[in-house]
Motif scaffolding. Structure first.
Motif, PDB file in Angstrom:
ATOM      1  N   UNK A  39       0.874  -1.186   0.000  1.00 32.54           N
ATOM      2  CA  UNK A  39       0.000   0.000   0.000  1.00 32.54           C
ATOM      3  C   UNK A  39       0.908   1.232   0.000  1.00 32.54           C
ATOM      4  N   UNK A  40       0.375   2.405  -0.339  1.00 31.57           N
ATOM      5  CA  UNK A  40       1.201   3.625  -0.281  1.00 31.57           C
ATOM      6  C   UNK A  40       1.672   3.863   1.147  1.00 31.57           C
ATOM      7  N   UNK A  41       2.841   4.472   1.311  1.00 35.48           N
ATOM      8  CA  UNK A  41       3.316   4.766   2.658  1.00 35.48           C
ATOM      9  C   UNK A  41       2.703   6.062   3.162  1.00 35.48           C
ATOM     10  N   UNK A  42       2.715   6.215   4.471  1.00 37.56           N
ATOM     11  CA  UNK A  42       2.187   7.459   5.025  1.00 37.56           C
ATOM     12  C   UNK A  42       3.004   7.857   6.245  1.00 37.56           C
ATOM     13  N   UNK A  43       2.683   8.998   6.799  1.00 41.21           N
ATOM     14  CA  UNK A  43       3.480   9.549   7.887  1.00 41.21           C
ATOM     15  C   UNK A  43       3.209   8.831   9.205  1.00 41.21           C
ATOM     16  N   UNK A  44       4.298   8.466   9.892  1.00 41.60           N
ATOM     17  CA  UNK A  44       4.164   7.683  11.118  1.00 41.60           C
ATOM     18  C   UNK A  44       3.377   8.416  12.200  1.00 41.60           C
ATOM     19  N   UNK A  45       3.633   9.711  12.368  1.00 38.78           N
ATOM     20  CA  UNK A  45       2.918  10.469  13.402  1.00 38.78           C
ATOM     21  C   UNK A  45       1.420  10.487  13.105  1.00 38.78           C
ATOM     22  N   UNK A  46       1.074  10.635  11.835  1.00 35.61           N
ATOM     23  CA  UNK A  46      -0.348  10.637  11.469  1.00 35.61           C
ATOM     24  C   UNK A  46      -0.968   9.273  11.696  1.00 35.61           C
ATOM     25  N   UNK A  47      -0.205   8.236  11.414  1.00 32.28           N
ATOM     26  CA  UNK A  47      -0.708   6.886  11.666  1.00 32.28           C
ATOM     27  C   UNK A  47      -1.044   6.741  13.145  1.00 32.28           C
ATOM     28  N   UNK A  48      -0.122   7.159  14.005  1.00 33.52           N
ATOM     29  CA  UNK A  48      -0.387   7.066  15.447  1.00 33.52           C
ATOM     30  C   UNK A  48      -1.620   7.881  15.834  1.00 33.52           C
ATOM     31  N   UNK A  49      -1.722   9.104  15.267  1.00 34.72           N
ATOM     32  CA  UNK A  49      -2.885   9.926  15.614  1.00 34.72           C
ATOM     33  C   UNK A  49      -4.170   9.266  15.164  1.00 34.72           C
ATOM     34  N   UNK A  50      -4.159   8.701  13.975  1.00 39.96           N
ATOM     35  CA  UNK A  50      -5.364   8.060  13.480  1.00 39.96           C
ATOM     36  C   UNK A  50      -5.688   6.792  14.243  1.00 39.96           C
ATOM     37  N   UNK A  51      -4.669   6.056  14.608  1.00 43.32           N
ATOM     38  CA  UNK A  51      -4.924   4.853  15.397  1.00 43.32           C
ATOM     39  C   UNK A  51      -5.572   5.224  16.724  1.00 43.32           C
ATOM     40  N   UNK A  52      -5.090   6.299  17.319  1.00 48.77           N
ATOM     41  CA  UNK A  52      -5.663   6.693  18.604  1.00 48.77           C
ATOM     42  C   UNK A  52      -7.128   7.099  18.450  1.00 48.77           C
ATOM     43  N   UNK A  53      -7.388   7.895  17.411  1.00 51.56           N
ATOM     44  CA  UNK A  53      -8.767   8.311  17.159  1.00 51.56           C
ATOM     45  C   UNK A  53      -9.664   7.113  16.902  1.00 51.56           C
ATOM     46  N   UNK A  54      -9.208   6.230  16.029  1.00 46.28           N
ATOM     47  CA  UNK A  54     -10.011   5.057  15.685  1.00 46.28           C
ATOM     48  C   UNK A  54     -10.224   4.161  16.901  1.00 46.28           C
ATOM     49  N   UNK A  55      -9.235   4.130  17.766  1.00 52.61           N
ATOM     50  CA  UNK A  55      -9.380   3.306  18.960  1.00 52.61           C
ATOM     51  C   UNK A  55     -10.430   3.915  19.901  1.00 52.61           C
ATOM     52  N   UNK A  56     -10.431   5.248  19.992  1.00 48.57           N
ATOM     53  CA  UNK A  56     -11.430   5.889  20.848  1.00 48.57           C
ATOM     54  C   UNK A  56     -12.845   5.673  20.318  1.00 48.57           C
ATOM     55  N   UNK A  57     -12.971   5.560  19.006  1.00 50.16           N
ATOM     56  CA  UNK A  57     -14.285   5.299  18.421  1.00 50.16           C
ATOM     57  C   UNK A  57     -14.660   3.825  18.528  1.00 50.16           C
ATOM     58  N   UNK A  58     -13.719   3.008  18.968  1.00 48.63           N
ATOM     59  CA  UNK A  58     -14.010   1.585  19.117  1.00 48.63           C
ATOM     60  C   UNK A  58     -13.850   0.791  17.832  1.00 48.63           C
ATOM     61  N   UNK A  59     -13.234   1.389  16.807  1.00 43.48           N
ATOM     62  CA  UNK A  59     -13.073   0.668  15.544  1.00 43.48           C
ATOM     63  C   UNK A  59     -11.776  -0.133  15.512  1.00 43.48           C
ATOM     64  N   UNK A  60     -10.871   0.206  16.408  1.00 44.21           N
ATOM     65  CA  UNK A  60      -9.540  -0.399  16.414  1.00 44.21           C
ATOM     66  C   UNK A  60      -9.152  -0.698  17.855  1.00 44.21           C
TER      67      UNK A  60
END
Lengths: 133, 133
Positions: A39-60
DNA sequence: ATACTTGCAAATGATTTGCCAGTGT
DNA sequence: ACACTGGCAAATCATTTGCAAGTAT
């Protein structure tokens, strides 16, 4: 996802695509690396931010199967509980139903509603136990 | 300790004193800080080095009870297994004997010789389970 | 005397934060 | 338009490593 007031962006979609593409929990770095080019690469800091958000929503959710980085996985039907061997570090993923009796016994003895989705059960697997002696 | 070809130094003695003085597992930083002034302070890097050495000799063990730093404790008679509440983060330490039935059931079902001395059993404690509804 | 240890500084690995430009709605 | 996001750099936290000076045996 939109239902939580969250916007849909390419980076966000990639995080979820990586998580669904993998059949085991994966690290933030693997996601940022685009699963080694798949898959295309992306920024590590953004990945962490998105993982945190998605985890708070209960999707991850994330778990710790050993001493490495945290490992992330999508929530839902594929939920698994883990056993990890202290010696060979092999990971066994089992469906929650297989763990029901163990959880029930823990509840009976200690009053805890336990789950082994975040921290695994650590121990010697049958193979390594035999080899130790 | 000497029996393993290890020298006895002030820094080394302090690490062990701190571990025995504490009644719960403590972090390397707490040891280096001299348990908030109760003991002389020492260098954090040396503390980590000594903890690693002592752990290899089997005199010390560490565990991870949550998302903070690793926590160290002396090995021996006081061995404990842990349960940690997902919600209030309370830690329950129980003697291995109390966990025997749980370990036996895990062995029967999965062939693992499990122990909850490194990673705890995570779950909702009785109090928090009631509060969650 | 010699090898093991320390203390300090710097490196590493994992994760978080600040900031400003870019973009979804 | 506007607030939400992304990318990049820098900060932070836990831990490890390099090295010259110190010390146990």
């Amino acid at each position: 996802m939109r239902s939580h007031g969250m916007r849909i962006s390419a980076a966000r979609r990639l995080v979820l695509e990586a998580l669904y593409a993998a059949d085991t929990p994966i690290s933030a770095e693997q996601i940022a690396d685009g699963l080694s080019g798949r898959l295309p690469r992306s920024d590590l800091a953004s990945v962490y931010r998105n993982l945190e958000t998605l985890e708070q929503l209960g999707l991850v959710r994330h778990c710790h199967l050993g001493h490495g980085p945290g490992l992330y996985k999508p929530t839902g039907a594929r939920e698994r509980e883990y056993l990890v061997c202290d010696s060979c570090h092999a990971v066994s993923a089992v469906a929650p139903a297989e763990m029901a009796a163990v959880r029930a016994l823990i509840f009976e003895r200690f009053g805890y509603e336990a789950s082994f989705t975040h921290f695994p059960i650590l121990g010697l697997c049958a193979h390594c136990a035999r080899a130790e002696t």
